[in-house]
Motif scaffolding. Structure first.
Motif, PDB file in Angstrom:
ATOM      1  N   THR A  45       0.837  -1.197   0.000  1.00 21.67           N
ATOM      2  CA  THR A  45       0.000   0.000   0.000  1.00 21.67           C
ATOM      3  C   THR A  45       0.873   1.249   0.000  1.00 21.67           C
ATOM      4  OG1 THR A  45      -1.741  -1.187   1.179  1.00 21.67           O
ATOM      5  CG2 THR A  45      -1.838   1.206   1.256  1.00 21.67           C
ATOM      6  N   HIS A  57      -5.479   2.929   1.151  1.00 21.08           N
ATOM      7  CA  HIS A  57      -6.184   1.911   1.928  1.00 21.08           C
ATOM      8  C   HIS A  57      -7.690   2.181   1.969  1.00 21.08           C
ATOM      9  CE1 HIS A  57      -6.871  -1.115   4.989  1.00 21.08           C
ATOM     10  NE2 HIS A  57      -7.499  -0.214   5.704  1.00 21.08           N
ATOM     11  N   LYS A  63     -10.813  -0.211  -2.641  1.00 20.49           N
ATOM     12  CA  LYS A  63     -11.984  -1.010  -3.006  1.00 20.49           C
ATOM     13  C   LYS A  63     -12.985  -0.164  -3.789  1.00 20.49           C
ATOM     14  CE  LYS A  63     -15.590  -3.987  -1.182  1.00 20.49           C
ATOM     15  NZ  LYS A  63     -16.167  -4.588   0.010  1.00 20.49           N
ATOM     16  N   ARG A  97      -5.911  -5.424  -6.672  1.00 21.04           N
ATOM     17  CA  ARG A  97      -5.084  -5.870  -5.551  1.00 21.04           C
ATOM     18  C   ARG A  97      -5.510  -7.262  -5.135  1.00 21.04           C
ATOM     19  NH1 ARG A  97      -7.827  -2.829  -0.390  1.00 21.04           N
ATOM     20  NH2 ARG A  97      -9.948  -3.434  -0.912  1.00 21.04           N
ATOM     21  N   TYR A  98      -4.701  -7.888  -4.339  1.00 23.70           N
ATOM     22  CA  TYR A  98      -5.064  -9.164  -3.725  1.00 23.70           C
ATOM     23  C   TYR A  98      -4.390  -9.245  -2.371  1.00 23.70           C
ATOM     24  CZ  TYR A  98      -0.622 -10.490  -5.931  1.00 23.70           C
ATOM     25  OH  TYR A  98       0.688 -10.540  -6.347  1.00 23.70           O
ATOM     26  N   ARG A  99      -4.854 -10.188  -1.596  1.00 21.56           N
ATOM     27  CA  ARG A  99      -4.384 -10.283  -0.221  1.00 21.56           C
ATOM     28  C   ARG A  99      -3.506 -11.516  -0.041  1.00 21.56           C
ATOM     29  NH1 ARG A  99      -7.070  -7.288   3.874  1.00 21.56           N
ATOM     30  NH2 ARG A  99      -6.203  -7.863   5.860  1.00 21.56           N
ATOM     31  N   TRP A 157      -2.225  -6.397   1.864  1.00 21.34           N
ATOM     32  CA  TRP A 157      -2.701  -6.136   0.508  1.00 21.34           C
ATOM     33  C   TRP A 157      -1.486  -5.986  -0.390  1.00 21.34           C
ATOM     34  CZ3 TRP A 157      -7.352  -7.196  -0.922  1.00 21.34           C
ATOM     35  CH2 TRP A 157      -8.406  -7.092  -0.034  1.00 21.34           C
ATOM     36  N   TYR A 168      -0.228  -5.265  -4.484  1.00 22.55           N
ATOM     37  CA  TYR A 168      -0.622  -4.680  -5.764  1.00 22.55           C
ATOM     38  C   TYR A 168       0.466  -4.987  -6.781  1.00 22.55           C
ATOM     39  CZ  TYR A 168      -3.327  -1.775  -2.503  1.00 22.55           C
ATOM     40  OH  TYR A 168      -4.164  -1.328  -1.506  1.00 22.55           O
TER      41      TYR A 168
END
Length: 73
Positions: free
Chosen positions: A8, A23, A27, A33-35, A40, A42
């Motif tokens: 981030t 942050h 969304k 992005r993915y976790r 998170w 990117y």
């Protein structure tokens, strides 16, 4: 070629925003992005592509078109 991954904080630097802004808005704005675990992640190329598509969309916005028409008249 390896994929460059950003946190981030890295995306914030890329977009000239604060990490908090990224942050809170990722969304809502659809920043790709993915976790992984609790973090998170990117992909730099995807974020750049997303940003370029947003620039093109904003240039075609109705407000910008009205402004351009007013300047021409």
């Amino acid at each position: 070629m390896p994929v460059k991954q950003l946190t981030t904080k890295g995306v914030a630097a890329l977009l000239s925003r604060s990490p908090h802004w990224v942050h809170m808005n990722a969304k809502r704005l659809g920043i790709p992005r993915y976790r992984i675990g609790g973090t998170w992640v990117y992909e730099e190329a995807q974020v750049i592509s997303w940003f370029e598509s947003k620039k093109e969309t904003s240039e075609d916005s109705p407000a910008k078109k009205r402004f351009k028409e007013q300047v021409i008249i």
